[in-house]
Enzyme design. Sequence first.
Site, PDB file in Angstrom:
ATOM      1  N   ASP A 244      -9.149 -20.241  65.317  1.00 28.73           N
ATOM      2  CA  ASP A 244      -8.189 -20.239  64.219  1.00 28.73           C
ATOM      3  C   ASP A 244      -7.778 -18.833  63.797  1.00 28.73           C
ATOM      4  OD1 ASP A 244      -9.087 -22.863  64.369  1.00 28.73           O
ATOM      5  OD2 ASP A 244      -8.813 -23.201  62.226  1.00 28.73           O
TER       6      ASP A 244
ATOM      7  N   GLY B 131       0.549 -21.770  62.239  1.00 22.35           N
ATOM      8  CA  GLY B 131       1.307 -21.857  60.992  1.00 22.35           C
ATOM      9  C   GLY B 131       0.742 -20.947  59.911  1.00 22.35           C
ATOM     10  N   ASP B 132      -0.575 -20.783  59.917  1.00 26.01           N
ATOM     11  CA  ASP B 132      -1.206 -19.879  58.955  1.00 26.01           C
ATOM     12  C   ASP B 132      -0.856 -18.431  59.294  1.00 26.01           C
ATOM     13  OD1 ASP B 132      -2.403 -22.210  57.951  1.00 26.01           O
ATOM     14  OD2 ASP B 132      -4.124 -21.962  59.295  1.00 26.01           O
TER      15      ASP B 132
END
Length: 316
Positions: free
Chosen positions: A293, A256-257
Site C-alpha cells: 500500500d 487512489g491514496d
Amino acid sequence: MDVVTIGESMVVFTPTSDGFMRNATQFTKKIGGAESNVAIGLARLGHQAGWISKLGDDEFGKAILASLKGENVDVSNVTFDKQAPTGIYFKEPRRQNNMRVYYYRKGSAASKLTPSDLDNGYLSKAKYLHITGITPALSDSCKETIFEAIKLAKSNGSTIVFDPNLRTKLWDEKTARATLLEIAAEADIILPGVAEGEFLFGESDPLKLGQLFLNHGASVVVMKMGAEGAYYFTEKESALIPGFPVKQVVDPVGAGDGFAAGFLSGLIDGLELSKAVERANAVGALVTMVNGDVDGLPERDEVEQVISKNGEDVVR
C-alpha cells in the site's frame, strides 16, 4: 501543519505466491490504511502531515506506530486501546491485475474512535483536513467523530478534502449513500471515482458527475479516471488531465491514496489545479508499480522526474 487526516491503519498480510490464498504457506507483513497512506505520501513529498487514530495495544499496533513515526508523520494524536485489537487485512493476488482483499477489522481499536478523541487545538493547526468515506463506516462513534471533525475544521477555516473511498462491505447501501452525500455537501474539495459517483447519483458520465458534485456543495471536484487520468471541475472551468501509462500494474491498492497525496501536495505548493492533478496522476501511477500500500509512494524527485520526462520512466 499542512494536512491532518483521521482513520484506521491495519497490518496487511500478502501471500508470497499467487493464486488461492487457501494454498499459501508464507506471507509478507506490511501496513496499510487509506488515511495513513495519504499521510505517508505527503511526508515523502516533503510536507507536514498528522494522522489521528486508535491502535490496539498489541504488537501490530506498535509496528504501525513505529512505521508512521519512521515516515515522519506526526502521530502525537494517536492513542492505544487496551481492550480492542489492531485491524488486519489480507491481499490475495489471484493473477495479474486481479487482487482480492479481505478485511478483519470489526471491533478494532480504530472503530472505537469518538469525538472526545479530537483535539481542536491540534486540528486548528491544519490547512487541510483530509477525510474518507471509510472511517464513518467503521462504527456509529466513528461517524460522529468525522462529523465533529468537519464542524471543527469549518470553525477553524481549514479546507475539507473528501475522498468517498466507497467500501460496500462495511455498511448497507442506503446508509452509505446518505452518509457520503451528507459529507460531500460539507466538503470543499471532493476526489471521487466514476463508480463512486454512479453509486451516489446514479450517473456514469464523468462530465455530468462533476457538475452534480459541484451542485451538491463542493467548490472543486477531481474525478479519477484510472489510467486515462483525471478531470477537474470548478464553476469556471473543467479539463481532463491525461494520466501516465504504466506498462504493468503490480499492485493497484493504494493508488487512489497516492493520487490524493499528490493532489494535496500540489495544493500546498500553490500549483494551479491542472498541475496539482498532473502531480496526483504521476504519484498514483508510481504507486501501482510496487507491491504494498505504501511501498510505492514516491519522493519528490521521482515525481518531478516522471513529469519532466512526460511519463517515460513510468511506462517502462
